[in-house]
Every structure is written in structure tokens, then in C-alpha cells.
Design a protein around this motif. Structure first.
Motif, PDB file in Angstrom:
ATOM      1  N   PRO A 127       7.837  14.213  -1.614  1.00 31.96           N
ATOM      2  CA  PRO A 127       8.152  13.135  -0.677  1.00 31.96           C
ATOM      3  C   PRO A 127       7.668  11.790  -1.208  1.00 31.96           C
ATOM      4  N   LYS A 128       8.369  10.739  -0.858  1.00 26.90           N
ATOM      5  CA  LYS A 128       7.908   9.401  -1.197  1.00 26.90           C
ATOM      6  C   LYS A 128       6.784   8.995  -0.248  1.00 26.90           C
ATOM      7  N   THR A 129       5.873   8.205  -0.756  1.00 31.92           N
ATOM      8  CA  THR A 129       4.712   7.801   0.032  1.00 31.92           C
ATOM      9  C   THR A 129       4.857   6.367   0.513  1.00 31.92           C
ATOM     10  N   TYR A 130       4.097   6.040   1.572  1.00 41.78           N
ATOM     11  CA  TYR A 130       4.110   4.677   2.096  1.00 41.78           C
ATOM     12  C   TYR A 130       2.693   4.245   2.455  1.00 41.78           C
ATOM     13  N   GLU A 131       2.496   2.945   2.486  1.00 43.27           N
ATOM     14  CA  GLU A 131       1.236   2.348   2.925  1.00 43.27           C
ATOM     15  C   GLU A 131       1.586   1.130   3.777  1.00 43.27           C
ATOM     16  N   VAL A 132       0.952   1.004   4.944  1.00 44.26           N
ATOM     17  CA  VAL A 132       1.152  -0.156   5.807  1.00 44.26           C
ATOM     18  C   VAL A 132      -0.170  -0.911   5.895  1.00 44.26           C
ATOM     19  N   ARG A 133      -0.140  -2.191   5.539  1.00 41.26           N
ATOM     20  CA  ARG A 133      -1.320  -3.041   5.645  1.00 41.26           C
ATOM     21  C   ARG A 133      -1.138  -3.995   6.821  1.00 41.26           C
TER      22      ARG A 133
ATOM     23  N   ALA B 184      11.910   8.746   8.512  1.00 39.63           N
ATOM     24  CA  ALA B 184      12.896   8.604   7.438  1.00 39.63           C
ATOM     25  C   ALA B 184      12.532   9.433   6.207  1.00 39.63           C
ATOM     26  N   GLY B 185      11.465  10.221   6.292  1.00 38.13           N
ATOM     27  CA  GLY B 185      11.147  11.141   5.206  1.00 38.13           C
ATOM     28  C   GLY B 185       9.969  10.781   4.340  1.00 38.13           C
ATOM     29  N   TYR B 186       9.340   9.621   4.580  1.00 40.07           N
ATOM     30  CA  TYR B 186       8.163   9.243   3.796  1.00 40.07           C
ATOM     31  C   TYR B 186       6.922   9.945   4.351  1.00 40.07           C
ATOM     32  N   VAL B 187       5.879  10.029   3.531  1.00 43.13           N
ATOM     33  CA  VAL B 187       4.582  10.537   3.970  1.00 43.13           C
ATOM     34  C   VAL B 187       3.534   9.484   3.653  1.00 43.13           C
ATOM     35  N   ARG B 188       2.473   9.490   4.417  1.00 43.55           N
ATOM     36  CA  ARG B 188       1.437   8.474   4.273  1.00 43.55           C
ATOM     37  C   ARG B 188       0.682   8.650   2.965  1.00 43.55           C
ATOM     38  N   ALA B 189       0.429   7.543   2.283  1.00 44.67           N
ATOM     39  CA  ALA B 189      -0.312   7.581   1.020  1.00 44.67           C
ATOM     40  C   ALA B 189      -1.782   7.893   1.292  1.00 44.67           C
ATOM     41  N   PRO B 190      -2.496   8.388   0.303  1.00 44.40           N
ATOM     42  CA  PRO B 190      -3.911   8.714   0.492  1.00 44.40           C
ATOM     43  C   PRO B 190      -4.718   7.487   0.901  1.00 44.40           C
ATOM     44  N   GLU B 191      -5.794   7.721   1.659  1.00 42.94           N
ATOM     45  CA  GLU B 191      -6.695   6.649   2.046  1.00 42.94           C
ATOM     46  C   GLU B 191      -7.220   5.941   0.795  1.00 42.94           C
ATOM     47  N   GLY B 192      -7.180   4.615   0.812  1.00 50.26           N
ATOM     48  CA  GLY B 192      -7.682   3.843  -0.321  1.00 50.26           C
ATOM     49  C   GLY B 192      -6.757   3.834  -1.518  1.00 50.26           C
ATOM     50  N   SER B 193      -5.465   4.058  -1.303  1.00 52.94           N
ATOM     51  CA  SER B 193      -4.530   4.100  -2.434  1.00 52.94           C
ATOM     52  C   SER B 193      -4.332   2.738  -3.072  1.00 52.94           C
ATOM     53  N   ASP B 194      -4.604   1.661  -2.321  1.00 48.38           N
ATOM     54  CA  ASP B 194      -4.579   0.294  -2.862  1.00 48.38           C
ATOM     55  C   ASP B 194      -3.267  -0.033  -3.568  1.00 48.38           C
ATOM     56  N   GLY B 195      -2.179   0.216  -2.884  1.00 47.83           N
ATOM     57  CA  GLY B 195      -0.881  -0.154  -3.437  1.00 47.83           C
ATOM     58  C   GLY B 195      -0.218   0.890  -4.291  1.00 47.83           C
ATOM     59  N   ASP B 196      -0.871   2.021  -4.514  1.00 45.41           N
ATOM     60  CA  ASP B 196      -0.260   3.092  -5.308  1.00 45.41           C
ATOM     61  C   ASP B 196       0.607   3.970  -4.406  1.00 45.41           C
TER      62      ASP B 196
ATOM     63  N   ASP C 168       4.958   4.458  -2.909  1.00 43.93           N
ATOM     64  CA  ASP C 168       6.352   4.134  -3.200  1.00 43.93           C
ATOM     65  C   ASP C 168       6.840   2.947  -2.370  1.00 43.93           C
ATOM     66  N   VAL C 169       6.292   2.805  -1.172  1.00 48.93           N
ATOM     67  CA  VAL C 169       6.623   1.663  -0.313  1.00 48.93           C
ATOM     68  C   VAL C 169       5.325   1.085   0.243  1.00 48.93           C
ATOM     69  N   VAL C 170       5.129  -0.206   0.062  1.00 50.70           N
ATOM     70  CA  VAL C 170       3.980  -0.908   0.636  1.00 50.70           C
ATOM     71  C   VAL C 170       4.517  -1.955   1.604  1.00 50.70           C
ATOM     72  N   VAL C 171       4.059  -1.878   2.857  1.00 46.99           N
ATOM     73  CA  VAL C 171       4.527  -2.792   3.906  1.00 46.99           C
ATOM     74  C   VAL C 171       3.375  -3.675   4.350  1.00 46.99           C
ATOM     75  N   PHE C 172       3.605  -4.988   4.354  1.00 47.59           N
ATOM     76  CA  PHE C 172       2.634  -5.937   4.881  1.00 47.59           C
ATOM     77  C   PHE C 172       3.087  -6.369   6.268  1.00 47.59           C
ATOM     78  N   ASN C 173       2.274  -6.070   7.288  1.00 45.01           N
ATOM     79  CA  ASN C 173       2.555  -6.535   8.649  1.00 45.01           C
ATOM     80  C   ASN C 173       1.655  -7.740   8.893  1.00 45.01           C
ATOM     81  N   THR C 174       2.224  -8.936   8.824  1.00 45.98           N
ATOM     82  CA  THR C 174       1.435 -10.153   8.674  1.00 45.98           C
ATOM     83  C   THR C 174       1.122 -10.844   9.997  1.00 45.98           C
ATOM     84  N   CYS C 175       0.157 -11.765   9.908  1.00 47.00           N
ATOM     85  CA  CYS C 175      -0.283 -12.590  11.022  1.00 47.00           C
ATOM     86  C   CYS C 175      -0.161 -14.050  10.602  1.00 47.00           C
ATOM     87  N   ALA C 176       0.286 -14.910  11.521  1.00 49.54           N
ATOM     88  CA  ALA C 176       0.415 -16.342  11.217  1.00 49.54           C
ATOM     89  C   ALA C 176      -0.685 -17.152  11.876  1.00 49.54           C
TER      90      ALA C 176
END
Length: 509
Positions: A17-23, A44-56, A58-66
Motif C-alpha cells: 500500500p502507498k503511505t501518507y502523512e498529514v502535517r 482511497a487505499g493509502y495507509v498511515r506512514a510510521p510515526e516520525g517518518s519526516d516526509g518519507d 508517498d503522499v505528504v499533506v500540509f494542512n495549513t494555518c494563516a
């Protein structure tokens, strides 16, 4: 071939499976949105990346604040850090969403052309489709909806806790505070149907959740869509009728809309906790007017008095901005006066900083940094003293704690566990011989007080195993099984922080 919106599944390697990380950055609204983003990606078929993967991943999502100062610089710094990782990892994708994405739009792709997807606060449900479209077309996808496409709670969710949950009751804000850009980015307030809210809560309780936090930019304005000023108090009372729901909290109200019927509902509904976060922002009527806050000092202190009369043991917390443009020494002393009178259990205090796009950013009378710093330190010192005094009053009290995970950094070395009292105070307690799981309830006696936490150093008087603890145990086992199956790390679980992480208008008006 581009997949349609009815089939958002990404092309996933059959071998793994492809991995994801949400920051996540910013307020509780963003935290809850990130739970939706995680749910969408897992659906959609992704699985959560390991804790502390630091961008490693397949998908990295930034949920930002203004809201935070220099939020854009921090984002581009993080994106720059990921650029070489993406270059070395074929197929990796980066997405940027949230308030800053809604605000800056095409600027993000211009400054960071290696970003694949930019989406706004109103169309988080499109993320899987946009990722697939970017992969197929091999070009960045920027899609910013101007209005809400679907209420976020209709989307799948990957809850961070098995026993405590956020429940959105509204999105957007109708206020026009001069220091806040959030209404421009999240739109006018839109209330959710009461039946849908209660149905979600009942479903969560059925899954083992025992604590919920009602979430909105201005929760006690709930009902403005239908002209019912008592809609929020009715909602609180309805929560009291849900069997198995042990704790109800909410964040954040606005002093302008806080009415006596809400105080009565809090005092008379057993599972609504004796805790209130009431943003002050300033104690000066002059500054409040400049902030476009539609209440004054007398009104604010009147609310505090009524709450204390109805719930003597309630813990009241607040937000304060120091150094707003035009703030004089006399204005600041008025804030200090309110703090002394209100005796907050805790205050989230911030130095004013310009937020691009807000009226306050261009106001005359910007306060020198050294003056703001000096006032800030005086206010913090006063509040620390009050917090400590108020916590000392808890010594000798017997309280029921909902056991939490990850609250105490020194718990491992001190052989303690942590939990939250009904008034939301953090208590570290001696680990009992009986097994205790997050979500279970323990009864302890408070023996020591510090400004920001309490200790219960004696023996635990009672341990009550709960359905919430069962839910945590089940989820923990499922995560362990998943870890063994796909060699992924265990995500952190714990009670979502019920008090604002970011203040000054972002979900805490």
C-alpha cells in the motif's frame, strides 16, 4: 485516464500500500479537518506512514494555518526540505490545504513548483481526486472552492482517539474581528442540522467514544441559520439524553452570544463538564472596540460571575492578546484588572503580531516590540500566580479522571499515568496495580498542585473499566496487527486537546 469524482481511488502498487502523512498546523478546526483528510486517504487505499517518518511517505499533506506569524515562510521552508526527498522518490506527491492555501492559491505552486495539489478549506473532500489527476496529467492541480461544497462531517474520518472525539456543529464565522482573517477563509457561519449532530454522537458512542467536544468557530451562535437563539443550549441538553456519553465539552463560545440558557444547560446537564473557555482578548473597552469585539469588560465579568454562581467549581480559561495597535498602559492595566477579577484557571496569552489581510495590520499605533514583550511578561507572571493559587484549592479534593495517553512527558520515569478531571485540569496519578487503559476512569485524591498540573500521589481509590477503554484496547490491537502486516508504526492516540492551541480568532472567537 483521469478518474471521476465518483471513483477517487488512486492507482496503488499491488505489492504494497502507498503511505501518507498529514502535517497539521493551527486550531482544533484544522485538527478535525486532518482527521477527515486521513479518512479520505485511507478510504482511497493509502495507509498511515510510521510515526516520525519526516516526509518519507508517498503522499505528504500540509494542512495549513494563516493565523500564526510567518506561517507562509514556515510552509515554504518545510516544502523546501521535502524537495530533494521528492526528487529521490519517484511517484511521491505533496499536497497543501487549509487556510493558507485558501488565501495564497496560485502563489504556492509558483514558489514551490514541486507541489502537486493545492486545495482550500471548502473542498477537502476532493483531495484523492486531485492527487490522481495530478499523477495522470503530470502537472499541479489547484482547486479552491469559494463556498462549502459539503459539510465536513459527511466525509470519512480517521479519528485520532478511540475514546474522545471532535464533533463539528458549524463551520465559518459571522464576526468581523479586526485581528482575524479566518472568516474570510472559512466563510460565513453554516450550521449543521441538529439531528445530524446527534446521530454522529450516538454513532461514536456506539463505537466506544465516551467524551465528545462540540466544535465550531463560535459554538454558541449555533442556530443563527434558523433564528433560534436557544439552539445551542437545547443541543447541550439533548447530549445529556445520550446513554453512554459521559463527558461533553465545547469550544469556543463568544461573549457576545453567551446567554443565560447556556449557563443553565451546563449546570443542569450532568454530562456537560464544568469547564468553560471564554476568550477575553482584552480587558479594555477601548481596545475591544478597536478589535470589533461586540462586548465590554462589564459584560464579560458578568458572564464569569453567573457561571461561578451556577457552577462554583467550574474551571474557566481564556485567550488574551497583548499589544494590540493603540493599546496604552492604561488599556493594559484594564486587562490585568480583568485577570485578577476573573481568576482564570489558565490563559492562552499571545503577543499581537500583524496578520496580512486583516484590518488591524494597517492600523496606526503599532506597539514597539520591547513594550509588548514587557507587558506580556507581566501578564504571564500574574496569570501563573493565579493559576497556581487556583490549583492549590484543588488539594484534598476527590476527583474522577478519564485516563489519557501521552499527556505526561515524565510519566515513564515517574511511574505515573495521566488523566483529565471533569473541569479539564491535567492530573498525574500513581499507577495502580490494576490494569488501566486510556478511556478508563479512576478516582483519586489531589495531593499537590503546580501552575499547570496536579498530582495524586496516593493510591488510586477506584478503577472503572469502561467501554471507551475497551474501544482503545481493540483499536490498539488492530494497529499492532496492521504494523506487523505492513511494517508500519503505531500512530499516536490520545484525548484530543480540548483547549485552543492557536488563538486570536482561529476557532476560538
Amino acid at each position: 485516464m483521469v478518474m471521476s469524482s465518483s471513483d477517487p481511488r488512486p492507482a496503488v502498487d499491488d505489492r504494497s500500500p502507498k503511505t501518507y502523512e498529514v502535517r497539521t498546523y493551527g486550531c482544533q478546526m484544522n485538527v478535525h479537518d486532518s482527521e477527515r483528510l486521513s479518512g479520505l486517504l485511507e478510504g482511497a487505499g493509502y495507509v498511515r506512514a510510521p510515526e516520525g517518518s519526516d516526509g518519507d511517505a508517498d503522499v505528504v499533506v500540509f494542512n495549513t494555518c494563516a493565523v500564526r506569524e510567518n506561517a507562509d515562510n514556515k510552509l515554504y521552508g518545510n516544502l523546501g526540505h521535502l524537495a530533494p526527498k521528492k526528487a529521490a522518490r519517484p511517484g511521491m506527491q505533496i499536497a497543501v490545504g487549509g487556510c493558507l492555501a485558501q488565501k495564497d492559491r496560485d502563489t504556492i505552486v509558483k514558489k514551490a513548483p514541486w507541489v502537486d495539489v493545492v486545495f482550500g478549506t471548502h473542498n477537502i473532500g476532493k483531495l484523492p481526486v486531485l492527487l490522481e489527476r495530478a499523477r495522470v496529467q503530470e502537472e499541479a492541480q489547484v482547486e479552491i472552492a469559494e463556498s462549502l461544497e459539503a459539510f465536513p462531517s459527511t466525509l470519512p474520518t480517521r479519528r485520532e482517539s478511540a475514546y474522545a472525539a471532535w464533533v463539528s456543529i458549524s463551520v465559518g464565522c459571522n464576526n468581523t474581528c479586526t485581528f482575524c482573517i479566518v472568516p474570510a477563509l472559512r466563510g460565513k457561519e453554516k450550521d449543521r442540522r441538529t439531528g445530524d449532530i446527534l446521530a454522529e454522537i450516538e454513532a461514536l458512542v456506539g463505537e466506544g467514544v465516551s467524551e465528545i467536544t462540540l466544535l465550531g468557530q463560535n459554538v454558541n451562535a449555533y442556530g443563527s441559520d434558523i433564528g433560534d437563539r436557544e439552539a445551542f443550549s437545547k443541543l447541550l441538553r439533548a447530549c445529556g439524553d445520550i446513554d453512554g456519553l459521559e463527558r461533553v465539552r465545547f469550544t469556543s463560545p463568544h461573549p457576545r452570544d453567551f446567554t443565560d440558557d447556556v449557563i443553565a444547560a451546563m449546570a443542569e446537564t450532568p454530562n456537560v463538564m464544568p469547564q468553560l473557555h471564554m476568550p477575553l482578548q482584552s480587558g479594555s473597552d477601548t481596545v475591544l472596540k478597536a478589535m470589533r469585539r461586540s462586548y465590554r469588560q462589564e459584560r464579560f465579568l458578568g458572564i464569569i460571575k453567573k457561571v461561578r454562581e451556577a457552577m462554583p467549581h467550574a474551571a474557566i480559561t481564556t485567550d488574551i492578546i497583548v499589544g494590540f495597535p493603540g493599546e496604552t498602559e492604561e488599556d493594559f492595566e484594564q486587562t490585568m484588572h480583568v485577570v485578577r477579577e476573573a481568576r482564570f484557571a489558565q490563559a492562552f496569552t499571545f503577543q499581537y503580531s500583524k496578520r496580512p489581510g486583516t484590518p488591524a495590520a494597517t492600523m496606526e499605533g503599532q506597539i514597539p516590540k520591547e513594550v509588548v514583550q514587557a507587558r506580556y511578561e507581566r501578564l504571564v507572571a500574574l496569570q501563573e500566580e493565579i493559576s497556581w493559587e487556583e490549583n492549590k484549592k484543588q488539594i484534598g479534593r476527590t476527583v474522577d479522571l478519564m485516563v489519557a495517553e501521552g499527556e505526561g512527558r515524565k510519566n515513564g520515569s515517574t511511574h505515573r499515568l495521566s488523566g483529565r478531571a471533569p473541569d479539564n485540569r491535567l492530573v498525574h496519578f500513581t499507577k495502580p496495580e490494576a490494569e488501566v487503559r486510556p478511556g478508563d476512569v479512576v478516582t483519586v485524591e489531589i495531593t499537590y498542585a503546580a501552575p499547570h498540573h496536579l498530582l495524586a500521589e496516593g493510591e488510586v481509590r477506584d478503577v472503572r473499566r469502561t467501554r471507551a477503554g475497551d474501544a482503545w484496547e481493540k483499536r490498539n490491537q488492530e494497529e499492532q496487527d496492521k504494523k506487523q502486516g505492513v511494517l508500519l508504526g503505531l500512530p499516536q492516540v490520545g484525548v484530543p486537546e480540548p483547549l485552543p492551541a492557536v488563538t486570536g480568532g482561529c476557532a476560538v472567537d
